[in-house]
Design a protein around this motif. Structure first.
Motif, PDB file in Angstrom:
ATOM      1  N   VAL A   1       0.714  -1.107   0.043  1.00 55.28           N
ATOM      2  CA  VAL A   1      -0.065   0.104   0.043  1.00 55.28           C
ATOM      3  C   VAL A   1       0.732   1.436  -0.162  1.00 55.28           C
ATOM      4  O   VAL A   1       0.501   2.150  -0.767  1.00 55.28           O
ATOM      5  CB  VAL A   1      -0.915  -0.123   1.287  1.00 55.28           C
ATOM      6  N   ASP A   2       1.910   1.210   1.063  1.00 60.54           N
ATOM      7  CA  ASP A   2       2.863   2.406   0.918  1.00 60.54           C
ATOM      8  C   ASP A   2       3.514   2.449  -0.505  1.00 60.54           C
ATOM      9  O   ASP A   2       3.558   3.718  -0.891  1.00 60.54           O
ATOM     10  CB  ASP A   2       3.692   2.305   2.028  1.00 60.54           C
ATOM     11  N   TYR A   3       4.011   1.480  -1.036  1.00 62.54           N
ATOM     12  CA  TYR A   3       4.651   1.578  -2.175  1.00 62.54           C
ATOM     13  C   TYR A   3       3.818   1.967  -3.447  1.00 62.54           C
ATOM     14  O   TYR A   3       4.319   3.166  -4.029  1.00 62.54           O
ATOM     15  CB  TYR A   3       5.317   0.281  -2.888  1.00 62.54           C
ATOM     16  N   VAL A   4       2.555   1.574  -3.618  1.00 65.66           N
ATOM     17  CA  VAL A   4       1.818   2.051  -4.741  1.00 65.66           C
ATOM     18  C   VAL A   4       1.132   3.533  -4.507  1.00 65.66           C
ATOM     19  O   VAL A   4       0.810   3.983  -5.473  1.00 65.66           O
ATOM     20  CB  VAL A   4       0.570   1.056  -4.904  1.00 65.66           C
ATOM     21  N   SER A   5       1.346   4.037  -3.205  1.00 66.71           N
ATOM     22  CA  SER A   5       0.841   5.041  -2.929  1.00 66.71           C
ATOM     23  C   SER A   5       1.830   6.336  -3.171  1.00 66.71           C
ATOM     24  O   SER A   5       1.694   7.510  -3.174  1.00 66.71           O
ATOM     25  CB  SER A   5       0.408   5.313  -1.501  1.00 66.71           C
ATOM     26  N   SER A   6       3.051   5.805  -3.551  1.00 66.27           N
ATOM     27  CA  SER A   6       4.389   6.789  -3.712  1.00 66.27           C
ATOM     28  C   SER A   6       4.507   7.367  -5.068  1.00 66.27           C
ATOM     29  O   SER A   6       4.208   6.711  -5.895  1.00 66.27           O
ATOM     30  CB  SER A   6       5.495   5.891  -3.043  1.00 66.27           C
ATOM     31  N   PRO A   7       5.086   8.369  -4.727  1.00 61.42           N
ATOM     32  CA  PRO A   7       5.523   8.980  -6.457  1.00 61.42           C
ATOM     33  C   PRO A   7       6.382   7.994  -7.138  1.00 61.42           C
ATOM     34  O   PRO A   7       6.464   7.934  -8.310  1.00 61.42           O
ATOM     35  CB  PRO A   7       6.380  10.264  -5.976  1.00 61.42           C
ATOM     36  N   LYS A   8       7.256   7.275  -6.360  1.00 59.35           N
ATOM     37  CA  LYS A   8       8.297   6.086  -7.087  1.00 59.35           C
ATOM     38  C   LYS A   8       7.567   5.102  -8.024  1.00 59.35           C
ATOM     39  O   LYS A   8       7.761   4.939  -9.225  1.00 59.35           O
ATOM     40  CB  LYS A   8       9.201   5.333  -5.933  1.00 59.35           C
ATOM     41  N   TYR A   9       6.335   4.717  -7.383  1.00 60.22           N
ATOM     42  CA  TYR A   9       5.415   3.788  -8.174  1.00 60.22           C
ATOM     43  C   TYR A   9       4.666   4.642  -9.259  1.00 60.22           C
ATOM     44  O   TYR A   9       4.652   3.952 -10.441  1.00 60.22           O
ATOM     45  CB  TYR A   9       4.321   3.319  -7.316  1.00 60.22           C
ATOM     46  N   LEU A  10       4.297   5.803  -9.164  1.00 66.86           N
ATOM     47  CA  LEU A  10       3.769   6.350 -10.310  1.00 66.86           C
ATOM     48  C   LEU A  10       4.976   6.549 -11.436  1.00 66.86           C
ATOM     49  O   LEU A  10       4.459   6.620 -12.606  1.00 66.86           O
ATOM     50  CB  LEU A  10       3.163   7.733  -9.628  1.00 66.86           C
ATOM     51  N   ASP A  11       5.986   6.943 -10.917  1.00 64.58           N
ATOM     52  CA  ASP A  11       7.055   7.194 -11.854  1.00 64.58           C
ATOM     53  C   ASP A  11       7.447   5.893 -12.708  1.00 64.58           C
ATOM     54  O   ASP A  11       7.923   5.762 -13.784  1.00 64.58           O
ATOM     55  CB  ASP A  11       8.264   7.775 -11.247  1.00 64.58           C
ATOM     56  N   SER A  12       7.240   4.669 -11.868  1.00 63.13           N
ATOM     57  CA  SER A  12       7.745   3.292 -12.579  1.00 63.13           C
ATOM     58  C   SER A  12       6.675   3.164 -13.761  1.00 63.13           C
ATOM     59  O   SER A  12       6.877   2.209 -14.443  1.00 63.13           O
ATOM     60  CB  SER A  12       7.786   1.984 -11.583  1.00 63.13           C
ATOM     61  N   LEU A  13       5.463   3.632 -13.735  1.00 64.34           N
ATOM     62  CA  LEU A  13       4.518   3.474 -14.429  1.00 64.34           C
ATOM     63  C   LEU A  13       4.787   4.342 -16.108  1.00 64.34           C
ATOM     64  O   LEU A  13       4.023   3.959 -16.972  1.00 64.34           O
ATOM     65  CB  LEU A  13       3.002   3.903 -14.004  1.00 64.34           C
ATOM     66  N   VAL A  14       5.501   4.940 -15.844  1.00 68.98           N
ATOM     67  CA  VAL A  14       5.837   5.949 -16.981  1.00 68.98           C
ATOM     68  C   VAL A  14       6.497   4.940 -18.238  1.00 68.98           C
ATOM     69  O   VAL A  14       7.515   4.358 -17.970  1.00 68.98           O
ATOM     70  CB  VAL A  14       6.897   7.087 -16.892  1.00 68.98           C
ATOM     71  N   GLY A  15       5.694   5.075 -19.500  1.00 64.08           N
ATOM     72  CA  GLY A  15       6.204   4.050 -20.327  1.00 64.08           C
ATOM     73  C   GLY A  15       5.367   2.883 -20.602  1.00 64.08           C
ATOM     74  O   GLY A  15       5.512   2.050 -21.368  1.00 64.08           O
ATOM     75  N   THR A  16       4.313   2.694 -19.664  1.00 57.84           N
ATOM     76  CA  THR A  16       3.226   1.770 -19.754  1.00 57.84           C
ATOM     77  C   THR A  16       2.084   2.317 -20.045  1.00 57.84           C
ATOM     78  O   THR A  16       1.772   3.579 -20.218  1.00 57.84           O
ATOM     79  CB  THR A  16       2.661   1.114 -18.403  1.00 57.84           C
ATOM     80  N   ILE A  17       0.954   1.692 -20.516  1.00 56.84           N
ATOM     81  CA  ILE A  17      -0.263   2.313 -20.902  1.00 56.84           C
ATOM     82  C   ILE A  17      -1.133   2.924 -19.961  1.00 56.84           C
ATOM     83  O   ILE A  17      -2.303   3.395 -20.119  1.00 56.84           O
ATOM     84  CB  ILE A  17      -1.123   1.369 -21.939  1.00 56.84           C
ATOM     85  N   GLY A  18      -0.902   2.553 -18.684  1.00 65.96           N
ATOM     86  CA  GLY A  18      -1.486   2.966 -17.520  1.00 65.96           C
ATOM     87  C   GLY A  18      -2.850   2.158 -17.595  1.00 65.96           C
ATOM     88  O   GLY A  18      -3.128   1.092 -17.904  1.00 65.96           O
ATOM     89  N   ALA A  19      -4.110   3.127 -17.177  1.00 70.11           N
ATOM     90  CA  ALA A  19      -5.546   2.437 -17.315  1.00 70.11           C
ATOM     91  C   ALA A  19      -6.359   3.485 -17.572  1.00 70.11           C
ATOM     92  O   ALA A  19      -6.301   4.756 -17.248  1.00 70.11           O
ATOM     93  CB  ALA A  19      -5.778   2.170 -15.723  1.00 70.11           C
ATOM     94  N   ASP A  20      -7.283   2.905 -18.682  1.00 66.67           N
ATOM     95  CA  ASP A  20      -8.182   3.866 -19.490  1.00 66.67           C
ATOM     96  C   ASP A  20      -9.291   4.483 -18.347  1.00 66.67           C
ATOM     97  O   ASP A  20      -9.544   3.593 -17.230  1.00 66.67           O
ATOM     98  CB  ASP A  20      -8.810   3.066 -20.589  1.00 66.67           C
TER      99      ASP A  20
END
Length: 839
Positions: free
Chosen positions: A800-819
């Motif tokens: 929970v702490d990790y996916v709430s962090s800016p680090k997790y958001l940055d790791s998504l750059v380059g993925t399609i994310g979610a519509d």
């Protein structure tokens, strides 16, 4: 299943469900009777300069670990498949003596190993060598296969567009026959004059810097067969004098020259003629060329049909061997886009892609339509599949014993089948009841149906050895161990179109779609006009012509089609694969090609480097030509929606890696279908444009245009209304929306990443709540200890702490994310940074 996987992918994010086919294609080559591990000749194409290799047997053993048995004789054997052997880096194989020789890695002593058929000998670089008997000649040869494949991915492809054919072996389609010569002495004199001609001045001055030295003798070991084929094929890089000379060479002479080049050995020197001969029959020289008293056998490939229905067969290079393939997809695919630096062990071939697509087949049995099985003996895989037990088939004619008996007695019909189907038919004579034949589709009102079907067990599951060998070679090439994942990302996007000439269905006219040449490339705005529409003609799997929805999925979609389109567009922008497509059915109204192009394209793609497949490179060098808008009878024809198409130069420089005479295979009429019938060409383009308009207007009528991401919204507006905010699709501002830089820096893309983060936070909080409730259940203390629930709870809280962090958001750059699905993008309201709800 398709609906459930698609809905799950759209809700979860990061993933797509695709209507796709795909295969790993490994370039293979005929090595003749000897193999020496020169790294220069173990590449996709032979480079101009020498290549250094740092692959060693010692390193290979470290990577393979306990998966192999190391022998005292200094080589290793795979434990899973005992016919796979890994040899030291200096391995030399001589088929005449049936030996592989090398130095013992430990002692340096000379060693040898008996070389046997059905065995695979692997170099520490992953390059594979096997012994293979020619299917139609009394000769054996060594086959070499590169270690790194080209993953050809065929998405958004309508029924009959070639999803299955992309993974089928070309061997089924190859025809073998002799290499013919006319008057032996006269033809050999002509051959001699061509071989010994001076070609030093054949290039135009402006093309000299971009081509290899043309003065190299034709039989020089420094000149490849491919370069000889290019030299003897007309091209605008050559002088008029050279082109006239080349055009004067009969195709039969050209084929003989290529056969001599492919069999020539340095020790033959200038006295090469004495190694070739013909038999004397009734005192007269024959016409079938022989090399060292063995008949030369050529390989021929059907590429379409002539107007009267006869096959257009063309000779392939004498050293050509069909690619080794591993099927990866067929219809229902789940895929994910990942930043390249997050994919372990991918080699340099993928360096130009910042993000990579990884796909997975979702089916165990494949719903096949064997169009070519109607020709006995042509589709060998289908005949094998349909002769085995446990078959589930539909739309094949039920045949009683007397009907099967009648078929087996038709010698010119029955004899063409492969042995499995022949055995199946004769066996069924004694079984009574009904049976089926692969070449006999069901009769509907007296006419064979165009939609025969059967379920095929996935080839990679039925024959797991092929995937195993593919991974073994790739691991050695990439230098990754057996304990590490071996991931094969997509290397090329090659959609398929089913094209038709003017036709009728149930008395109603069907307008043409046969406006494409064999291979097209479209930039993303035009590509997605096609993807949104997915227009098809007389499809055997649908009720008629119209928009099939191979990407938007039509009746299979549980939510609005914008989710799939948004995901696909973001995926294409991030990966920068380039949107290519190949033609199936017809090229213009005169050239019926069925699936012949679909079979050829993977063979070509795996013989091109990553740079050569880059559309920017192809456009800059004249290999792709734009299709321009034009006027016809006072109407503006939007031909530019077809994008770019391959040129004569493309055929000359790349298809010579497959054919002896590539310009004869792909004629000017095939490269420019409008030259066959301009009226049909115009009607086809207007048909496509009108279908695009009709399919786009649906998005406005039901309101889901608000769910389209900005570049898709622009495409839909142009399709429906001809402009977006007063700008055409060619406006630089509109086209700038489709770049990776614009995507990464946009608020709407950040909102997709934020949506995925919000989903993950909610998911892991739900996990935490469930684990906490489990611990609070009375009497569950022992069970909670047994299942380590407290430890799992702590891990969930950390997540929970990790996916709430800016680090997790940055790791998504380059993925399609979610519509956002039906929440819409609300573009006008989003200024500045997108707020993240992490509570």
């Amino acid at each position: 299943t398709k609906t459930q996987i698609g809905l799950t992918a759209n809700i979860f994010g990061l993933a797509e469900e695709e209507h796709a086919g795909g295969a790993l294609a490994f370039k293979a080559v005929n090595l003749g009777e000897k193999f020496h591990p020169d790294p220069r000749y173990m590449q996709i194409i032979v480079p101009k300069e020498s290549v250094e290799s740092d692959y060693t047997f010692k390193n290979a053993m470290e990577l393979l670990g306990d998966s192999v048995t190391l022998h005292p004789e200094g080589y290793a054997t795979d434990k899973e498949y005992s016919h796979i052997h890994i040899l030291p880096e200096d391995m030399d194989i001589n088929l005449q003596s049936q030996t592989a020789t090398y130095k013992d890695p430990n002692t340096g002593e000379p060693r040898s190993l008996r070389v046997l058929p059905d065995n695979v000998y692997v170099h520490p670089s992953g390059y594979k060598v096997r012994v293979s008997k020619h299917p139609k000649a009394p000769e054996w040869r060594l086959i070499g296969t590169v270690p790194e494949p080209t993953y050809c991915h065929k998405p958004s492809t309508v029924s009959g567009g070639g999803k299955s054919e992309i993974s089928k072996s070309l061997n089924d389609a190859v025809i073998h026959g002799p290499v013919f010569i006319g008057d032996y002495d006269q033809d050999m004199d002509v051959v001699d004059s061509v071989i010994n001609r001076d070609y030093s001045d054949c290039l135009l001055p402006e093309h000299i810097p971009y081509n290899s030295d043309t003065s190299r003798p034709i039989l020089s070991p420094n000149r490849t067969l491919g370069s000889v084929i290019k030299l003897l094929t007309p091209d605008d890089c050559y002088t008029d004098e050279h082109n006239k000379f080349v055009e004067s060479i009969p195709n039969s002479i050209r084929a003989i020259i290529f056969a001599i080049k492919s069999t020539y050995k340095a020790e033959m020197g200038n006295d090469w003629r004495k190694f070739f001969s013909v038999d004397i029959t009734n005192g007269v020289p024959g016409h079938e060329l022989k090399f060292e008293d063995r008949q030369l056998v050529g390989s021929y490939l059907r590429v379409g049909f002539s107007k009267n229905g006869t096959w257009r067969n063309y000779k392939m290079r004498q050293d050509f061997i069909a690619a080794d393939k591993v099927q990866m997809e067929d219809d229902i695919t789940a895929s994910v886009v990942v930043p390249r630096d997050q994919v372990y062990g991918v080699p340099k071939e993928y360096s130009r892609h910042e993000s990579l697509k990884i796909s997975e087949n979702c089916e165990w049995r494949l719903f096949q339509r064997p169009d070519d099985a109607i020709h006995p003996g042509y589709d060998k895989q289908t005949e094998l599949d349909m002769s085995e037990k446990g078959l589930l088939a539909a739309n094949f004619q039920p045949l009683q014993s007397d009907e099967v008996k009648h078929l087996t007695e038709q010698i010119y019909f029955y004899d063409k089948f492969t042995a499995p189907m022949q055995n199946h038919m004769t066996k069924s004579l004694n079984e009574g009841d009904y049976n089926i034949c692969s070449a006999k589709p069901r009769l509907v009102e007296g006419t064979p149906t165009k939609n025969p079907r059967y379920l095929q067990v996935r080839p990679d599951l039925a024959v797991p050895e092929d995937r195993y060998i593919a991974e073994l070679g790739a691991r050695l090439y990439r230098k990754i161990s057996v304990t590490d994942p071996c991931i094969f990302p997509v290397a090329g996007v090659l959609g398929g179109r089913r094209n038709n000439p003017p036709d009728t269905l149930n008395g109603m006219p069907i307008r043409p779609l046969c406006v494409y040449n064999p291979i097209h490339f479209q930039e993303l705005p035009e590509l997605f006009m096609d993807y949104v529409c997915c227009v098809t003609g007389k499809s055997p799997s649908t009720t008629g012509a119209g928009s099939e929805g191979a990407l938007s999925k039509g009746p299979f979609n549980a939510i609005g089609a914008t989710a799939d389109l948004n995901n696909a567009l973001v995926s294409m922008i991030l990966t920068d694969y380039g949107g290519y497509s190949s033609a199936a059915g017809w090229i213009g109204p005169n050239y019926r090609v069925d699936h012949d192009i679909s079979l050829i394209v993977p063979e070509l793609w795996c013989r091109m480097t990553s740079e050569e497949r880059d559309p920017k490179y192809l456009i800059e060098n004249g290999y792709l030509e734009p299709v321009e808008d034009f006027s016809y009878e006072g109407r503006d024809i939007p031909a530019s929606r077809l994008g770019y198409r391959i040129s004569k130069r493309f055929v000359h420089d790349f298809f010579c890696r497959i054919f002896d005479n590539p310009s004869g295979v792909f004629t000017d009429e095939m490269l420019q279908p409008e030259s066959q019938d301009l009226g049909v060409f115009v009607d086809g383009i207007e048909n496509i444009a009108q279908a695009m308009e009709k399919s786009a207007k649906v998005y406005f009528e039901d309101g889901i245009i608000e769910d389209a991401c900005p570049p898709l919204r622009a495409v839909l507006h142009v399709m429906a209304h001809g402009h977006y905010n007063g700008k055409s699709i060619k406006d630089p501002e509109i086209r700038g929306m489709f770049t990776r830089e614009a995507l990464i820096n946009s608020n709407w893309y950040r909102s997709r990443l934020a949506k995925k983060q919000t989903n993950e936070i909610a998911l892991w909080k739900r996990h935490v709540a469930y684990l906490e409730s489990f611990l609070e259940r009375p009497g569950y203390e022992k069970e909670a200890n047994r299942l380590d629930i407290n430890d799992k709870l702590e891990e969930a809280k950390k997540e929970v702490d990790y996916v709430s962090s800016p680090k997790y958001l940055d790791s998504l750059v380059g993925t399609i994310g979610a519509d956002p699905l039906h929440d819409g993008y609300n573009m006008e309201e989003r200024e500045g940074n997108v707020p993240l709800d992490t509570k």
